[in-house]
Design a protein around this motif. Sequence first.
Motif, PDB file in Angstrom:
ATOM      1  N   ARG A   5      15.745  -1.442  14.592  1.00 40.89           N
ATOM      2  CA  ARG A   5      15.240  -2.222  13.452  1.00 40.89           C
ATOM      3  C   ARG A   5      13.759  -1.914  13.188  1.00 40.89           C
ATOM      4  O   ARG A   5      13.330  -1.832  12.044  1.00 40.89           O
ATOM      5  CB  ARG A   5      15.418  -3.720  13.707  1.00 40.89           C
ATOM      6  N   ARG A   6      13.000  -1.755  14.262  1.00 43.13           N
ATOM      7  CA  ARG A   6      11.590  -1.389  14.085  1.00 43.13           C
ATOM      8  C   ARG A   6      11.498  -0.032  13.385  1.00 43.13           C
ATOM      9  O   ARG A   6      10.681   0.163  12.479  1.00 43.13           O
ATOM     10  CB  ARG A   6      10.891  -1.328  15.441  1.00 43.13           C
ATOM     11  N   LEU A   7      12.314   0.897  13.811  1.00 42.55           N
ATOM     12  CA  LEU A   7      12.302   2.218  13.203  1.00 42.55           C
ATOM     13  C   LEU A   7      12.638   2.128  11.717  1.00 42.55           C
ATOM     14  O   LEU A   7      12.000   2.756  10.874  1.00 42.55           O
ATOM     15  CB  LEU A   7      13.309   3.126  13.918  1.00 42.55           C
ATOM     16  N   ALA A   8      13.634   1.308  11.372  1.00 47.94           N
ATOM     17  CA  ALA A   8      14.001   1.136   9.968  1.00 47.94           C
ATOM     18  C   ALA A   8      12.862   0.504   9.177  1.00 47.94           C
ATOM     19  O   ALA A   8      12.590   0.900   8.033  1.00 47.94           O
ATOM     20  CB  ALA A   8      15.260   0.267   9.864  1.00 47.94           C
ATOM     21  N   SER A 225      23.343   5.623  11.070  1.00 48.40           N
ATOM     22  CA  SER A 225      23.982   4.703  10.125  1.00 48.40           C
ATOM     23  C   SER A 225      23.258   3.373  10.057  1.00 48.40           C
ATOM     24  O   SER A 225      22.945   2.868   8.978  1.00 48.40           O
ATOM     25  CB  SER A 225      25.445   4.471  10.524  1.00 48.40           C
ATOM     26  N   ARG A 226      22.958   2.794  11.218  1.00 49.36           N
ATOM     27  CA  ARG A 226      22.361   1.465  11.161  1.00 49.36           C
ATOM     28  C   ARG A 226      20.884   1.514  10.784  1.00 49.36           C
ATOM     29  O   ARG A 226      20.406   0.630  10.070  1.00 49.36           O
ATOM     30  CB  ARG A 226      22.579   0.715  12.476  1.00 49.36           C
ATOM     31  N   VAL A 227      20.147   2.545  11.229  1.00 46.94           N
ATOM     32  CA  VAL A 227      18.755   2.659  10.802  1.00 46.94           C
ATOM     33  C   VAL A 227      18.694   2.937   9.307  1.00 46.94           C
ATOM     34  O   VAL A 227      17.918   2.319   8.563  1.00 46.94           O
ATOM     35  CB  VAL A 227      18.032   3.780  11.581  1.00 46.94           C
ATOM     36  N   LEU A 294       3.601  -4.025  13.059  1.00 46.91           N
ATOM     37  CA  LEU A 294       3.409  -2.953  12.080  1.00 46.91           C
ATOM     38  C   LEU A 294       1.977  -2.950  11.560  1.00 46.91           C
ATOM     39  O   LEU A 294       1.353  -1.892  11.401  1.00 46.91           O
ATOM     40  CB  LEU A 294       4.385  -3.120  10.912  1.00 46.91           C
ATOM     41  N   ALA A 295       1.460  -4.139  11.285  1.00 45.30           N
ATOM     42  CA  ALA A 295       0.087  -4.231  10.775  1.00 45.30           C
ATOM     43  C   ALA A 295      -0.929  -3.759  11.809  1.00 45.30           C
ATOM     44  O   ALA A 295      -1.888  -3.053  11.486  1.00 45.30           O
ATOM     45  CB  ALA A 295      -0.206  -5.670  10.358  1.00 45.30           C
ATOM     46  N   LYS A 296      -0.736  -4.141  13.053  1.00 42.95           N
ATOM     47  CA  LYS A 296      -1.651  -3.724  14.115  1.00 42.95           C
ATOM     48  C   LYS A 296      -1.642  -2.210  14.283  1.00 42.95           C
ATOM     49  O   LYS A 296      -2.678  -1.596  14.537  1.00 42.95           O
ATOM     50  CB  LYS A 296      -1.261  -4.383  15.441  1.00 42.95           C
ATOM     51  N   ILE A 352      15.064   8.997  21.729  1.00 46.42           N
ATOM     52  CA  ILE A 352      14.895   8.438  20.387  1.00 46.42           C
ATOM     53  C   ILE A 352      13.878   7.306  20.427  1.00 46.42           C
ATOM     54  O   ILE A 352      13.102   7.113  19.503  1.00 46.42           O
ATOM     55  CB  ILE A 352      16.232   7.936  19.820  1.00 46.42           C
ATOM     56  N   ASP A 353      13.893   6.542  21.529  1.00 44.87           N
ATOM     57  CA  ASP A 353      12.916   5.467  21.687  1.00 44.87           C
ATOM     58  C   ASP A 353      11.566   6.016  22.129  1.00 44.87           C
ATOM     59  O   ASP A 353      10.526   5.608  21.645  1.00 44.87           O
ATOM     60  CB  ASP A 353      13.419   4.459  22.717  1.00 44.87           C
TER      61      ASP A 353
END
Length: 375
Positions: A5-8, A225-227, A294-296, A352-353
């Motif tokens: 989810r972070r990647l997306a 698919s999910r990202v 994300l902002a940081k 990937i991580d």
Amino acid sequence: MVSWRRLAREWALKVLYQVDVGRTTLTEALDASLDRLRSEFVQLGSRTTTGSPYEAMILNLVTLRMAPFLIESSPAWELSAAGAVERVLLDAPYWIEVALEKTIKTAAPGLSLSPPRLLQPQDLSEILPDGGNDHLAQSLARLSTEERTRLDSLVWDLRTEIPAMLQALHRREARAFAKRIYAARPAGSAVVPYLLAEREAFNEANRERWVRTGQVVSKQLYNFSRVGAFTDRLVRGTAAHRGQVDSSISALSSGWKLDRQVAVDRNILRMAAYELLFVSTIPTSASINEAVELAKRYSTAESGRFVNGVLGALAGEVGPKLLGTGTAEVAEDPLESEAADEIDEIDELEEIDDESDSEPLVEDAQLDEEEPGTL
């Protein structure tokens, strides 16, 4: 380690930023981003093997076929498609045996395969079972009629397209095997049991290799698919509700009009506000925490505190979410955590991580237009 989810959210942030600052249209930016994301997963598949070209070739074919359906894909469809492709690849040893039968006459003259094939292809019901307790069977049972029809069609096509694409490579493997057994063949009647034993060992080695290949392809396909689907939904959802989202943010960011905010902060707030206001299946704390991170990472030194303050105030107005109730624009799958744990046993795919934190999307409070993103 970074979640899918972070990647997306990172990919969605770049798209929203590019559109916001006028570099491109939403459709162009989203299409380009998803295509680049697809390429990243294809390349990642190629890095998880020891020189085999199969994973990248298959991922390229299948992700191209699946990309147009990301916008309408459900978690059950994503899981089903990944599992079905893994099952399709279990037929690869049979495809190689077919190639062996065709090449034996030229590569090993005088040898006769009896029977010509030891393996048989799977029936469609073995690939897409109608019942059972495994993850694939459970996810298949939750598909809509339209999704099941689409999946049946995909599997039917891939059973033809994948072996055709790999035909030259399989023929090369078969030729090398035929030459080897021909050179080492015993004399007289001993050749018959020799050929059978060698072919059985050949098939078993291929079976083990293609089980592993299927797992790698399934993992990358499921992650893509999910990202990709979550990226698509975040971008489209934020854009579709931009009026209400901007109104909510403006009312809470006293002294900082939207057009005066750093562009990265503005789009992080928009994306997170969309989640708070319209996505009932993501906990409020998760949306805020992800936005702050994300902002940081991608904006100014003060951005994390600013984003946290605005979103905290918005959360106070929205109130607690009743998870799983109402209309969810980004759906969750109760099978997801179990399925993810199972696939995560593939060691090579941990990269990937590891690699997702390697390159920033934002430097000096700006998104670099040429930066390809992270994976």
